[in-house]
Write a protein that holds these residues in place. Structure first.
Motif, mmCIF file in Angstrom:
data_model
loop_
_atom_site.group_PDB
_atom_site.id
_atom_site.type_symbol
_atom_site.label_atom_id
_atom_site.label_comp_id
_atom_site.label_asym_id
_atom_site.label_seq_id
_atom_site.Cartn_x
_atom_site.Cartn_y
_atom_site.Cartn_z
ATOM 1 N N VAL A 1 -4.138 -4.534 -16.022
ATOM 2 C CA VAL A 1 -4.010 -3.940 -17.061
ATOM 3 C C VAL A 1 -5.298 -4.339 -17.726
ATOM 4 O O VAL A 1 -5.645 -5.556 -18.035
ATOM 5 C CB VAL A 1 -2.999 -4.268 -18.257
ATOM 6 C CG1 VAL A 1 -3.132 -3.692 -19.500
ATOM 7 C CG2 VAL A 1 -1.597 -3.658 -17.446
ATOM 8 N N GLU A 2 -6.379 -3.551 -18.189
ATOM 9 C CA GLU A 2 -7.607 -3.775 -18.864
ATOM 10 C C GLU A 2 -7.281 -3.855 -20.119
ATOM 11 O O GLU A 2 -6.810 -2.584 -21.066
ATOM 12 C CB GLU A 2 -8.639 -2.733 -18.502
ATOM 13 C CG GLU A 2 -9.896 -3.236 -18.944
ATOM 14 C CD GLU A 2 -10.995 -2.329 -18.481
ATOM 15 O OE1 GLU A 2 -12.236 -2.248 -19.101
ATOM 16 O OE2 GLU A 2 -10.660 -1.418 -17.588
ATOM 17 N N LEU A 3 -7.469 -4.871 -20.990
ATOM 18 C CA LEU A 3 -7.109 -5.205 -22.438
ATOM 19 C C LEU A 3 -8.349 -4.954 -23.261
ATOM 20 O O LEU A 3 -9.585 -5.574 -22.707
ATOM 21 C CB LEU A 3 -6.366 -6.307 -22.725
ATOM 22 C CG LEU A 3 -5.137 -6.600 -22.084
ATOM 23 C CD1 LEU A 3 -4.646 -8.165 -22.306
ATOM 24 C CD2 LEU A 3 -4.147 -5.540 -22.667
ATOM 25 N N SER B 1 -5.076 -4.340 -27.022
ATOM 26 C CA SER B 1 -4.534 -3.151 -26.665
ATOM 27 C C SER B 1 -5.108 -2.592 -25.172
ATOM 28 O O SER B 1 -6.086 -2.966 -24.774
ATOM 29 C CB SER B 1 -4.664 -1.736 -27.533
ATOM 30 O OG SER B 1 -6.033 -1.390 -27.457
ATOM 31 N N PRO B 2 -4.290 -1.915 -24.251
ATOM 32 C CA PRO B 2 -4.550 -1.633 -23.144
ATOM 33 C C PRO B 2 -5.638 -0.359 -23.450
ATOM 34 O O PRO B 2 -5.491 0.393 -23.956
ATOM 35 C CB PRO B 2 -3.534 -1.012 -22.515
ATOM 36 C CG PRO B 2 -2.368 -1.355 -23.025
ATOM 37 C CD PRO B 2 -2.591 -1.878 -24.616
ATOM 38 N N LYS B 3 -6.787 -0.391 -22.433
ATOM 39 C CA LYS B 3 -7.957 0.662 -22.470
ATOM 40 C C LYS B 3 -7.328 1.727 -21.988
ATOM 41 O O LYS B 3 -6.765 1.807 -20.772
ATOM 42 C CB LYS B 3 -9.045 0.058 -21.664
ATOM 43 C CG LYS B 3 -10.160 0.973 -21.512
ATOM 44 C CD LYS B 3 -11.410 0.445 -20.908
ATOM 45 C CE LYS B 3 -12.277 1.555 -20.843
ATOM 46 N NZ LYS B 3 -13.521 1.146 -19.916
ATOM 47 N N ASP C 1 -4.902 5.427 -15.311
ATOM 48 C CA ASP C 1 -3.863 5.028 -16.538
ATOM 49 C C ASP C 1 -2.497 4.890 -15.694
ATOM 50 O O ASP C 1 -1.729 4.125 -16.358
ATOM 51 C CB ASP C 1 -3.851 6.173 -17.241
ATOM 52 C CG ASP C 1 -5.246 6.069 -18.237
ATOM 53 O OD1 ASP C 1 -5.823 4.946 -18.234
ATOM 54 O OD2 ASP C 1 -5.645 7.073 -18.712
ATOM 55 N N GLN D 1 -2.129 1.546 -14.190
ATOM 56 C CA GLN D 1 -2.295 0.602 -15.040
ATOM 57 C C GLN D 1 -0.737 0.460 -15.646
ATOM 58 O O GLN D 1 -0.331 -0.526 -16.151
ATOM 59 C CB GLN D 1 -3.107 0.943 -16.222
ATOM 60 C CG GLN D 1 -3.372 -0.193 -17.221
ATOM 61 C CD GLN D 1 -4.406 -0.011 -18.178
ATOM 62 O OE1 GLN D 1 -5.494 -0.930 -18.140
ATOM 63 N NE2 GLN D 1 -4.671 0.919 -18.998
ATOM 64 N N SER D 2 -0.210 1.539 -15.681
ATOM 65 C CA SER D 2 1.121 1.616 -16.319
ATOM 66 C C SER D 2 2.070 0.786 -15.550
ATOM 67 O O SER D 2 3.082 0.099 -15.692
ATOM 68 C CB SER D 2 1.694 2.953 -16.977
ATOM 69 O OG SER D 2 2.190 3.672 -15.751
ATOM 70 N N GLY E 1 1.435 -2.832 -15.271
ATOM 71 C CA GLY E 1 1.755 -3.170 -16.571
ATOM 72 C C GLY E 1 3.530 -3.581 -16.359
ATOM 73 O O GLY E 1 3.743 -4.661 -16.975
ATOM 74 N N PHE F 1 -0.304 -8.820 -22.703
ATOM 75 C CA PHE F 1 0.145 -7.564 -22.522
ATOM 76 C C PHE F 1 1.633 -7.306 -23.204
ATOM 77 O O PHE F 1 1.982 -6.866 -23.995
ATOM 78 C CB PHE F 1 0.050 -7.078 -21.390
ATOM 79 C CG PHE F 1 0.790 -5.679 -20.903
ATOM 80 C CD1 PHE F 1 0.033 -4.380 -21.642
ATOM 81 C CD2 PHE F 1 1.781 -5.238 -20.189
ATOM 82 C CE1 PHE F 1 0.490 -3.344 -21.595
ATOM 83 C CE2 PHE F 1 2.144 -4.146 -19.924
ATOM 84 C CZ PHE F 1 1.513 -2.957 -20.762
#
Length: 180
Positions: free
Chosen positions: A38-40, A45-47, A55, A58-59, A62, A168
């Motif tokens: 996850v890129e914060l 917040s997640p990018k 995306d 990433q989810s 996460g 996160f």
């Protein structure tokens, strides 16, 4: 977190390792999630990458981070937390693929019952004990590890010694509180 007291009370009276929270991940977390899963952003917040595959990856990564952080926070309560990858399955999710991608993926994918095996293993197998909290389960019910940088994000990755998983988690809690 509304169910946490029930989980804690149940774990106090049930056999060790039997009260579990499981988190659905995916092979896409290995293939498409950004570094550390996850890129914060600077606000925590997640990018949003505006690339559906990234995306989605990433989810799913996460969920691995949340599983690990839940395990860290509630291990002493006797609650087991594991993330699992159901495997490459022939599901209706493929309807969103380009026809050529759909054909190739369908050819390489497995019947959905195999994914159920993984999920049932995560939730019910006696192989999963209290010491496995925070583990990752791969198809078709085998203990494993997530991608190495995602594993690193579970224990570190940010300046000041904070883990990406912890940051996160905190962001997710803030978002959830707005809806309670």
């Amino acid at each position: 977190m509304e169910l946490l007291p029930l989980l804690q009370n149940t774990a106090a009276v049930e056999p060790e390792g039997t009260v579990r929270v499981t988190w659905a991940s995916s092979v896409i977390s290995d293939l498409a999630a950004p570094k550390y899963g996850v890129e914060l952003g600077s606000d925590g917040s997640p990018k949003v990458h505006d690339k559906p595959t990234v995306d989605y990856g990433q989810s799913k990564a996460g969920n691995v981070l949340l599983s690990s952080e839940f395990a860290r926070r509630y291990k002493s309560d006797g609650i087991v937390s594991v993330a699992w990858n159901p495997g490459n399955l022939r599901t209706d999710l493929l309807r969103h693929f380009h026809p050529v991608e759909r054909f190739i993926t369908w050819s390489l994918a497995h019947d959905v019952i195999r994914g159920a095996h993984t999920e049932l293993y995560a939730g019910w197998s006696s192989d999963i004990a209290a010491e496995h909290t925070g583990s990752y389960i791969k198809p078709w019910g085998r203990l494993s590890q997530p991608r190495s940088d995602i594993e690193t994000a579970c224990v570190g990755g940010l300046e000041g010694g904070r883990s990406v998983a912890e940051a996160f988690w905190d962001w997710c809690e803030t978002q959830a509180k707005a809806h309670l």
